[in-house]
Structure formats: structure tokens, C-alpha cells
Scaffold this motif. Structure first.
Motif, PDB file in Angstrom:
ATOM      1  N   THR A 184       0.812  -1.214   0.000  1.00 31.07           N
ATOM      2  CA  THR A 184       0.000   0.000   0.000  1.00 31.07           C
ATOM      3  C   THR A 184       0.845   1.264   0.000  1.00 31.07           C
ATOM      4  N   ASP A 185       2.179   1.120   0.022  1.00 26.26           N
ATOM      5  CA  ASP A 185       3.056   2.288   0.007  1.00 26.26           C
ATOM      6  C   ASP A 185       4.410   1.891  -0.560  1.00 26.26           C
ATOM      7  N   ILE A 186       5.126   2.892  -1.105  1.00 21.52           N
ATOM      8  CA  ILE A 186       6.443   2.692  -1.721  1.00 21.52           C
ATOM      9  C   ILE A 186       7.366   3.797  -1.223  1.00 21.52           C
ATOM     10  N   ALA A 187       8.634   3.445  -0.969  1.00 23.15           N
ATOM     11  CA  ALA A 187       9.663   4.434  -0.664  1.00 23.15           C
ATOM     12  C   ALA A 187      10.953   4.000  -1.360  1.00 23.15           C
ATOM     13  N   VAL A 188      11.819   4.964  -1.650  1.00 20.50           N
ATOM     14  CA  VAL A 188      13.083   4.678  -2.326  1.00 20.50           C
ATOM     15  C   VAL A 188      14.220   5.336  -1.550  1.00 20.50           C
ATOM     16  N   GLY A 189      15.275   4.579  -1.284  1.00 18.32           N
ATOM     17  CA  GLY A 189      16.447   5.111  -0.592  1.00 18.32           C
ATOM     18  C   GLY A 189      17.449   4.009  -0.333  1.00 18.32           C
ATOM     19  N   ASP A 190      18.644   4.389   0.121  1.00 24.57           N
ATOM     20  CA  ASP A 190      19.685   3.420   0.447  1.00 24.57           C
ATOM     21  C   ASP A 190      19.472   2.953   1.878  1.00 24.57           C
ATOM     22  N   VAL A 191      18.835   1.801   2.039  1.00 23.36           N
ATOM     23  CA  VAL A 191      18.456   1.339   3.371  1.00 23.36           C
ATOM     24  C   VAL A 191      19.420   0.308   3.952  1.00 23.36           C
ATOM     25  N   ASP A 192      20.437  -0.091   3.193  1.00 27.59           N
ATOM     26  CA  ASP A 192      21.393  -1.059   3.742  1.00 27.59           C
ATOM     27  C   ASP A 192      22.832  -0.545   3.727  1.00 27.59           C
ATOM     28  N   GLY A 193      23.023   0.725   3.374  1.00 29.63           N
ATOM     29  CA  GLY A 193      24.343   1.327   3.460  1.00 29.63           C
ATOM     30  C   GLY A 193      25.330   0.871   2.412  1.00 29.63           C
ATOM     31  N   ASP A 194      24.841   0.341   1.285  1.00 32.40           N
ATOM     32  CA  ASP A 194      25.763  -0.133   0.245  1.00 32.40           C
ATOM     33  C   ASP A 194      26.010   0.917  -0.837  1.00 32.40           C
TER      34      ASP A 194
END
Length: 260
Positions: A184-194
């Protein structure tokens, strides 16, 4: 948007907005009075409010249950309505404002409950792109982000549980998922620090943004709505998931709920 959030938004609009024409743009003498600070807060909290980023005119766009987009401008003491869209067939579900082409000009991106997606120029009010009326039956979630590193935005959305990525400038499909995601929702970003972007779905799935490979599938959904933020100061974004009952924070690189 869930029923709880829509009820809150509807109540806020009733309090803040006086009656206004729905179809034609208002005459210069016609205006709608607003309280500045509460409306700014609404723009950051509700899916159908969006502010024009970095805009010295303080413009804000909101969508209504009757299927109209309203563009407001702050004149120093109050907001004045400067544009109303044509009817977009059904209730507005999501509104974003972003510089899709990285050329200094922002666009309004909006979806409705009948699977329609519309892109308007925020300055000229020209309709730049739209989906065909029967192209999609529904759009469950939508966001914009540069997922391929070309410095131009893509539009990411879920339709009937399938993830689509559209070129935001030319409005052509670049990719669709084979897998289905009940998100029901989407987000984009560097979530694992790679150093690479990930696409995060509220269903608990994390995909590599460039190649769309599945990096992690959590055993439970992250929440009904999600945001990304570095809550512990470690330089890595966490996934913050929310429902009407609880908030959870997920550490993607360690594959666990934070402070569980």
C-alpha cells in the motif's frame, strides 16, 4: 490512502477551506482564506496534499473526493486559489510535486481511485501526460525517484499488486514486475548502506532499484504506510512503518526490527 487518514483529511479541509468553484479557475477577486501553518503541516502528512519544493510563492496542491486538483498560492497573509483542474473522473488518491526532468521546473503527479495517473505543469497548468482510461484498473501506491541514476525521475506505482516503473519525462513504461506485491506504500532510498538505492514496499519487500532484484523479504509487512529515516544516527536509513495501531522501525542491513 486508508479510511482513517481520509476522514482526518476531509475534516481538515472543511475547517480550513471555504466554499470554492469546482470546475472553472476563479476570478482574481475570488479567493479562499487559509491558515498558513496548519496547511503546511497537512502538506507533509496527507497523501492528497503536496507543496511545491523550494517555491518562494509557497504554492500547495491538494486533491478532493470529487476528483479535482486545487493549486493554492500564499500571498503573505493567506492562501489564494489560482487553479482548479478539470474533473479527473474519481476521488484523488495521491498527489506529489517534483522536478521530474531535473530542469528546474516542477510537475504535479496525481492518481485517482480508478487507476488514472496524471502529470500537470505546475506553472502553465498544461496536462503533460496521462494514462488511458482503461489502462489500469487501480493504483494502490505511487512515488517518484531517480532509480537508474540518469538524474531524471521515474514514476513508480503499484497497480493490481504489480510494480511498474515509468519514464516520468516521456511517460513510457520502462519495467513491470513479474511478481505480485500486496503493498500500500512505496519508498526509495539506500536502506542497507551499500551506496545503492533500494525500492522498499510496505508489504515487506526490498528490491535493488537499478536491477529490481529482490534483496530481502521480511516475514511480515512493514506497515500500511512507510517512511525512510536514519533514526539511530548510524548513517543508514531505517524503514519506519505505521498503521492506525502501531509504529515499527526496521533495520534492513541487519534484517530485523529495530529495538525489538
Amino acid at each position: 490512502m486508508n479510511t482513517f487518514r481520509w476522514m482526518l483529511l476531509t475534516g481538515a479541509i472543511v475547517v480550513l477551506v471555504a466554499a470554492a468553484p469546482r470546475i472553472r479557475p476563479p476570478e482574481p477577486s475570488e479567493s479562499v482564506a487559509f491558515v498558513h501553518d496548519p496547511l503546511k503541516r497537512l502538506a507533509s502528512r496527507f497523501d492528497t496534499f503536496a507543496s511545491v519544493p523550494g517555491d518562494p510563492r509557497g504554492r500547495i496542491v491538494y486533491g478532493t473526493s470529487r476528483g479535482y486538483l486545487h493549486l493554492l498560492e500564499f500571498n503573505g497573509s493567506r492562501y489564494q486559489e489560482i487553479w482548479v483542474s478539470p474533473p479527473l473522473l474519481s476521488r484523488i488518491q495521491k498527489v506529489l510535486v517534483a522536478d521530474l526532468g531535473n530542469d528546474g521546473t516542477c510537475q504535479i503527479v496525481a492518481t485517482n481511485t480508478r487507476g488514472g495517473l496524471y502529470v500537470y505543469d505546475v506553472n502553465t497548468f498544461a496536462l503533460l501526460s496521462r494514462t488511458q482510461e482503461t489502462q489500469f484498473r487501480s493504483i494502490e501506491a505511487m512515488t517518484v525517484s531517480d532509480v537508474d541514476g540518469d538524474r531524471r525521475m521515474e514514476i513508480l506505482f503499484l497497480s493490481e499488486n504489480r510494480l511498474f516503473i515509468f519514464d516520468a519525462v516521456h511517460f513510457v513504461e520502462k519495467w513491470r514486475s513479474d511478481n505480485l506485491y500486496r503493498a500500500t506504500d512505496i519508498a526509495v532510498g539506500d536502506v542497507d548502506g551499500d551506496g545503492q538505492q533500494e525500492i522498499v514496499l510496505s508489504s515487506g519487500h526490498v528490491l535493488d532499484a537499478a536491477f529490481r532484484n529482490l534483496e530481502w523479504e521480511n516475514t511480515t509487512p512493514f506497515g500500511e504506510i512507510i517512511e525512510l529515516g536514519d533514526v539511530d544516527g548510524d548513517g543508514k536509513l531505517e524503514v519506519i512503518g505505521g498503521t492506525t495501531q502501531a509504529t515499527t522501525i526496521w533495520d534492513v542491513d541487519e534484517r530485523r526490527e529495530k529495538w525489538d
